[in-house]
Design a protein around this motif. Structure first.
Motif, mmCIF file in Angstrom:
data_model
loop_
_atom_site.group_PDB
_atom_site.id
_atom_site.type_symbol
_atom_site.label_atom_id
_atom_site.label_comp_id
_atom_site.label_asym_id
_atom_site.label_seq_id
_atom_site.Cartn_x
_atom_site.Cartn_y
_atom_site.Cartn_z
ATOM 1 N N SER A 175 14.880 -27.023 25.000
ATOM 2 C CA SER A 175 14.356 -25.736 25.479
ATOM 3 C C SER A 175 13.070 -25.949 26.282
ATOM 4 C CB SER A 175 14.137 -24.763 24.318
ATOM 5 O OG SER A 175 13.101 -25.193 23.476
ATOM 6 N N TYR A 176 12.277 -26.955 25.899
ATOM 7 C CA TYR A 176 11.079 -27.296 26.664
ATOM 8 C C TYR A 176 11.471 -27.754 28.073
ATOM 9 C CZ TYR A 176 7.385 -30.221 28.547
ATOM 10 O OH TYR A 176 6.472 -30.790 29.391
ATOM 11 N N VAL A 177 12.457 -28.646 28.171
ATOM 12 C CA VAL A 177 12.904 -29.154 29.470
ATOM 13 C C VAL A 177 13.390 -28.000 30.338
ATOM 14 C CG1 VAL A 177 14.649 -30.578 30.639
ATOM 15 C CG2 VAL A 177 13.462 -31.470 28.622
ATOM 16 N N ASN A 178 14.176 -27.115 29.760
ATOM 17 C CA ASN A 178 14.676 -25.961 30.513
ATOM 18 C C ASN A 178 13.525 -25.070 30.984
ATOM 19 O OD1 ASN A 178 16.859 -24.182 31.486
ATOM 20 N ND2 ASN A 178 16.034 -22.795 29.934
ATOM 21 N N TYR A 187 15.837 -36.013 32.158
ATOM 22 C CA TYR A 187 15.540 -36.889 31.031
ATOM 23 C C TYR A 187 16.816 -37.589 30.559
ATOM 24 C CZ TYR A 187 11.115 -34.399 30.891
ATOM 25 O OH TYR A 187 9.888 -33.876 31.221
ATOM 26 N N THR A 188 16.700 -38.904 30.339
ATOM 27 C CA THR A 188 17.822 -39.693 29.825
ATOM 28 C C THR A 188 17.328 -40.573 28.684
ATOM 29 O OG1 THR A 188 17.402 -41.400 31.495
ATOM 30 C CG2 THR A 188 19.066 -39.738 32.039
ATOM 31 N N ASN A 189 18.268 -41.207 28.003
ATOM 32 C CA ASN A 189 17.952 -42.092 26.871
ATOM 33 C C ASN A 189 17.063 -41.383 25.845
ATOM 34 O OD1 ASN A 189 19.393 -44.250 28.076
ATOM 35 N ND2 ASN A 189 17.610 -44.724 29.325
ATOM 36 N N ILE A 190 17.419 -40.169 25.513
ATOM 37 C CA ILE A 190 16.633 -39.347 24.587
ATOM 38 C C ILE A 190 16.914 -39.797 23.156
ATOM 39 C CG2 ILE A 190 16.199 -37.000 23.757
ATOM 40 C CD1 ILE A 190 17.325 -36.090 26.577
ATOM 41 N N THR A 191 15.845 -40.093 22.427
ATOM 42 C CA THR A 191 15.981 -40.451 21.007
ATOM 43 C C THR A 191 15.020 -39.607 20.185
ATOM 44 O OG1 THR A 191 14.341 -42.239 21.167
ATOM 45 C CG2 THR A 191 16.648 -42.846 21.515
ATOM 46 N N VAL A 192 15.436 -39.279 18.978
ATOM 47 C CA VAL A 192 14.609 -38.500 18.051
ATOM 48 C C VAL A 192 14.447 -39.320 16.788
ATOM 49 C CG1 VAL A 192 14.386 -36.347 16.776
ATOM 50 C CG2 VAL A 192 15.576 -36.355 18.973
ATOM 51 N N SER A 193 13.207 -39.507 16.363
ATOM 52 C CA SER A 193 12.966 -40.229 15.117
ATOM 53 C C SER A 193 11.959 -39.463 14.270
ATOM 54 C CB SER A 193 12.473 -41.651 15.401
ATOM 55 O OG SER A 193 11.347 -41.643 16.242
ATOM 56 N N GLY A 225 6.399 -35.278 8.562
ATOM 57 C CA GLY A 225 7.267 -34.133 8.835
ATOM 58 C C GLY A 225 7.430 -33.835 10.311
ATOM 59 N N SER A 226 6.790 -34.647 11.145
ATOM 60 C CA SER A 226 6.918 -34.504 12.595
ATOM 61 C C SER A 226 8.089 -35.345 13.089
ATOM 62 C CB SER A 226 5.639 -34.981 13.292
ATOM 63 O OG SER A 226 4.550 -34.161 12.951
ATOM 64 N N PHE A 227 8.479 -35.096 14.332
ATOM 65 C CA PHE A 227 9.530 -35.875 14.972
ATOM 66 C C PHE A 227 9.018 -36.362 16.316
ATOM 67 C CE2 PHE A 227 11.728 -33.315 11.937
ATOM 68 C CZ PHE A 227 12.745 -34.134 11.473
ATOM 69 N N LYS A 228 9.310 -37.618 16.614
ATOM 70 C CA LYS A 228 8.946 -38.199 17.903
ATOM 71 C C LYS A 228 10.198 -38.222 18.771
ATOM 72 C CE LYS A 228 6.758 -42.179 20.076
ATOM 73 N NZ LYS A 228 6.099 -43.481 19.822
ATOM 74 N N ILE A 229 10.091 -37.598 19.925
ATOM 75 C CA ILE A 229 11.206 -37.548 20.876
ATOM 76 C C ILE A 229 10.796 -38.393 22.077
ATOM 77 C CG2 ILE A 229 12.678 -36.067 22.286
ATOM 78 C CD1 ILE A 229 11.781 -33.776 20.279
ATOM 79 N N SER A 230 11.523 -39.467 22.305
ATOM 80 C CA SER A 230 11.231 -40.378 23.407
ATOM 81 C C SER A 230 12.339 -40.281 24.437
ATOM 82 C CB SER A 230 11.143 -41.824 22.896
ATOM 83 O OG SER A 230 10.149 -41.943 21.906
ATOM 84 N N ALA A 231 11.985 -40.493 25.692
ATOM 85 C CA ALA A 231 12.981 -40.405 26.764
ATOM 86 C C ALA A 231 12.471 -41.112 28.008
ATOM 87 C CB ALA A 231 13.280 -38.944 27.087
ATOM 88 N N ASP A 232 13.377 -41.302 28.941
ATOM 89 C CA ASP A 232 13.026 -41.755 30.280
ATOM 90 C C ASP A 232 13.070 -40.521 31.169
ATOM 91 O OD1 ASP A 232 12.865 -44.447 29.512
ATOM 92 O OD2 ASP A 232 15.005 -44.762 29.861
ATOM 93 N N SER A 244 12.302 -35.414 40.268
ATOM 94 C CA SER A 244 13.257 -35.120 41.345
ATOM 95 C C SER A 244 12.845 -35.843 42.619
ATOM 96 C CB SER A 244 13.362 -33.613 41.577
ATOM 97 O OG SER A 244 12.107 -33.065 41.909
ATOM 98 N N GLY A 245 13.863 -36.344 43.320
ATOM 99 C CA GLY A 245 13.625 -37.046 44.575
ATOM 100 C C GLY A 245 13.226 -38.502 44.426
ATOM 101 N N GLU A 246 13.112 -38.987 43.195
ATOM 102 C CA GLU A 246 12.700 -40.376 42.962
ATOM 103 C C GLU A 246 13.859 -41.184 42.390
ATOM 104 O OE1 GLU A 246 10.025 -41.347 44.175
ATOM 105 O OE2 GLU A 246 8.823 -39.538 44.333
ATOM 106 N N THR A 247 13.790 -42.486 42.561
ATOM 107 C CA THR A 247 14.828 -43.363 41.999
ATOM 108 C C THR A 247 14.353 -44.051 40.725
ATOM 109 O OG1 THR A 247 14.072 -45.181 43.413
ATOM 110 C CG2 THR A 247 15.889 -43.815 44.240
ATOM 111 N N TYR A 248 13.048 -44.032 40.475
ATOM 112 C CA TYR A 248 12.504 -44.690 39.290
ATOM 113 C C TYR A 248 12.473 -43.741 38.101
ATOM 114 C CZ TYR A 248 8.249 -42.282 40.847
ATOM 115 O OH TYR A 248 7.342 -41.336 41.254
ATOM 116 N N LYS A 249 12.353 -44.334 36.913
ATOM 117 C CA LYS A 249 12.217 -43.564 35.681
ATOM 118 C C LYS A 249 10.920 -43.978 34.996
ATOM 119 C CE LYS A 249 17.128 -42.849 35.026
ATOM 120 N NZ LYS A 249 18.257 -42.933 34.124
#
Length: 158
Positions: free
Chosen positions: A32-35, A95-101, A106-113, A117-122
């Protein structure tokens, strides 16, 4: 003895199900944050804890990084200023390679690449989210890499 083992098994399974639900809730919050961010919604500002730790990790041309920290109020103010230009350019992040740990508190760490937009790097990013007593999820820490060198002027000069 059989009743004790069954009780322990039920308790264990229930704990796993609750944990899985919270992990899924954390991922849903991230989505929902990404959206909201990609549609320039004003609700993004309400997704941060007032005391969140905000880190922009500047990736320099030589590949080294410099962490630039700011407080939530300053970050949200800068974000609102930048939204107008981003909206005109139809800027979005993918966002790709999304992981939740789960973390111990009681918190969760959400990591991603993150791919601007318009770029080829992550670039690497993570956010730590925690559900509040009222049920609302908030970002309590965020690190986002950027290649925007102007952030360096805000870096601590040690």
């Amino acid at each position: 003895m059989k009743k004790i083992l069954c009780s322990i098994a039920v308790l264990f399974i229930t704990t796993l199900l609750v944990f899985a639900d919270e992990k899924q809730d954390a991922l849903s919050f991230f989505n929902s944050y990404v959206n909201a961010a990609n549609t320039y919604s004003a609700t993004v500002a309400d997704m941060y804890s007032p005391s969140a730790k905000i880190i922009r990790q500047v990736v320099k041309p030589d590949g080294t990084t410099v962490d630039v920290e700011t407080d939530t109020a300053t970050y949200i103010k800068q974000m609102k200023i930048g939204q107008a230009g981003a909206k005109l350019r139809h800027y979005k992040n993918t966002y790709t390679n999304i992981t939740v740990s789960a973390l111990n508190n009681g918190s969760f760490k959400i990591s991603a690449d993150r791919q601007p937009s318009g770029e080829t790097y992550k670039l690497k990013t993570y956010m730590i989210v925690k559900q509040q007593p009222d049920g609302k999820w908030l970002i309590t820490e965020e690190m986002m890499q950027t290649k925007v060198q102007t952030f360096l002027r805000y870096a601590d000069k040690k």
